[in-house]
Design a protein around this motif. Structure first.
Motif: not given
Length: 476
Positions: A201-210
């Motif tokens: 959720s905090q990783n800018d490159m991950e689609i999850a948690g956005k």
């Protein structure tokens, strides 16, 4: 806050678990009709007092209620048909959008055993999701469909194929159109398990948690997009259709827009872990183009995140540092709360926004309630229930109670606070008697003008207990 009492007027019963409730005017029609999407893959609409089938994609939906991980065994599941949105020009162009979990994509999951962080063991705080092509739970898809002139819906194209690490936290009521930008808004959960094991959720490159906006006016001419979990895995033409509104999402029952003069207040509910359920509101925000995020990652530089919305998860659960809860050994009547991610709570404390309101899983105050999970958040602009006009209404799955009485969901409301402080909330009392049947409040919806409210109730927590759903209109 004022006490509000309403009546629940049944519209349709004995349906499968309703995940989305929203209205639209069919091309060539003149009446705004209520559409109901069920978790197993049906979409109905109510017309002339009769329920009719709009679309049935049950054959496209992953088999629900079972999991190779065993986590969702016994019938409980968070996959299925999760999102339905009608294009703002649906009446003229017939376009609508679906988000669902794809049949035949069941995988073993990203972890072989349940996850729990240990503040004393850095290894548990720094897990990485590896071997993603094989270690995943399922694949979700976002598709564009069209209602043809012969009245038959047909798929036009796939917008995204998303690989998900666990069976849960996929979002629900996950597709909505922004009245500000005209873009399709996709709300994704953090991927599941608990405590967000990989901090997606905090990783800018991950689609999850956005929260992601998709410009559906751009035709990218990619008939079958690759299955991905990160933005930088997407082809550049798809990246160019996407912007990111927010991160720090745990799980989310959609987004609601409330017009306020020439602006819109955005309401977002974030489902809690062990302590609290939270509703956030914001007006100003600065979306970040995905192409800008991926280029910054490629150059190993930090993108400009000024004005970007961060709900704080996984370091924060609403207004509180994320904690796990145990019974106190010295006093079983009390709970011991240990901060799960102390360093993350510190580093993200100034970067996140505060919730508009929160309610706890345990609350002994006579005018409050202990909740389980937030299942719907909707702005209400009608005047039929005057004390609710201009408020934001929300639902909780099941009221926490020590008694063995039948399960009851909760309906409540709050308002935007002028001083931007954590606001109070109040329970909305209902006159409906469900008898000995359980009544989980699973979804909340409105009509196009937000002057009517609809409530989805289910008699079981299990999606495999079929035909136990009722949809009500909330009336004075």
């Amino acid at each position: 806050m004022r006490k509000v009492r309403v009546r629940l007027r049944p519209l349709v019963s004995k349906i499968n678990l309703p995940t989305v409730l929203k209205t639209a005017i069919l091309p060539g029609d003149y009446i705004e009709r209520l559409f109901i999407a069920t978790q197993v893959g049906e979409i109905f609409y109510i017309g002339d007092g009769v329920i009719r089938t709009f679309l049935d994609i049950r054959s496209r939906i992953l088999k629900l209620g079972t999991s190779e991980q065993g986590v969702s065994g016994g019938g409980y599941d968070e996959r299925g048909l999760l999102g339905l949105a009608f294009h703002p020009d649906f009446y003229d162009n017939g376009l609508f959008y679906l988000h669902y979990s794809v049949a035949g994509t069941q995988g073993p999951g990203a972890l072989s055993e349940p996850f729990k962080p240990n503040p004393c063991d850095p290894q548990t705080l720094n897990l990485r999701w590896i071997n993603r092509e094989t270690q995943y739970d399922h694949i979700d898809t976002v598709e564009e469909w069209i209602l043809q002139s012969n009245g038959q819906p047909q798929k036009r194209r796939t917008l995204l194929n998303l690989r998900r690490p666990f069976f849960n936290h996929n979002g629900v009521n996950s597709l909505n159109f922004s009245p500000e930008t005209g873009n399709l808004v996709l709300t994704t959960g953090d991927g599941g398990s608990g405590y967000d094991p990989f901090n997606l959720s905090q990783n800018d490159m991950e689609i999850a948690g956005k929260i992601i906006e998709i410009d559906v006016t751009k035709n990218i001419f990619i008939s079958n997009p690759p299955v991905v979990s990160r933005f930088d895995e997407l082809p550049i033409p798809i990246q160019e259709t996407l912007t990111v509104i927010a991160k720090g999402v745990r799980n989310i029952p959609g987004i609601s827009f409330q017009r306020f003069y020439n602006e819109y207040i955005k309401y977002v509910g974030n489902v809690g872990q062990d302590l609290v359920e939270s509703i956030f509101s914001f007006v100003q925000y600065k979306p970040i183009p995905v192409i800008q995020l991926t280029q910054a990652s490629l150059m190993k530089s930090k993108p400009n995140l000024e004005g970007f919305i961060n709900f704080g998860w996984r370091g924060w659960e609403g207004a509180f540092p994320t904690s796990f809860i145990r019974r106190c050994s010295l006093n079983p009547a009390l709970d011991e709360k240990t901060i799960a991610y102390f360093n993350e709570a510190i580093s993200s404390s100034a970067k996140r926004i505060e919730p508009l309101t929160s309610y706890f899983h345990k609350d002994q105050r006579p005018d409050k309630f202990g909740g389980t999970a937030l299942t719907g958040v909707q702005a209400y602009a009608g005047n039929r229930i005057p004390n609710l006009t201009g408020s934001v209404v929300f639902t909780d799955l099941a009221k926490h109670t020590a008694s063995k009485s039948p399960v009851r969901g909760v309906l409540a409301y709050t308002r935007v606070s002028s001083d931007c402080k954590l606001n109070d909330f109040s329970v909305i009392e209902t006159d409906h008697h469900f008898g000995t049947q359980s009544a989980y409040y699973v979804s909340l919806g409105t009509n196009l003008l937000q002057t009517r409210l609809y409530l989805g109730v289910y008699g079981s927590i299990k999606v495999t207990d079929f035909n136990q759903g009722t949809v009500f209109e909330i009336v004075p």
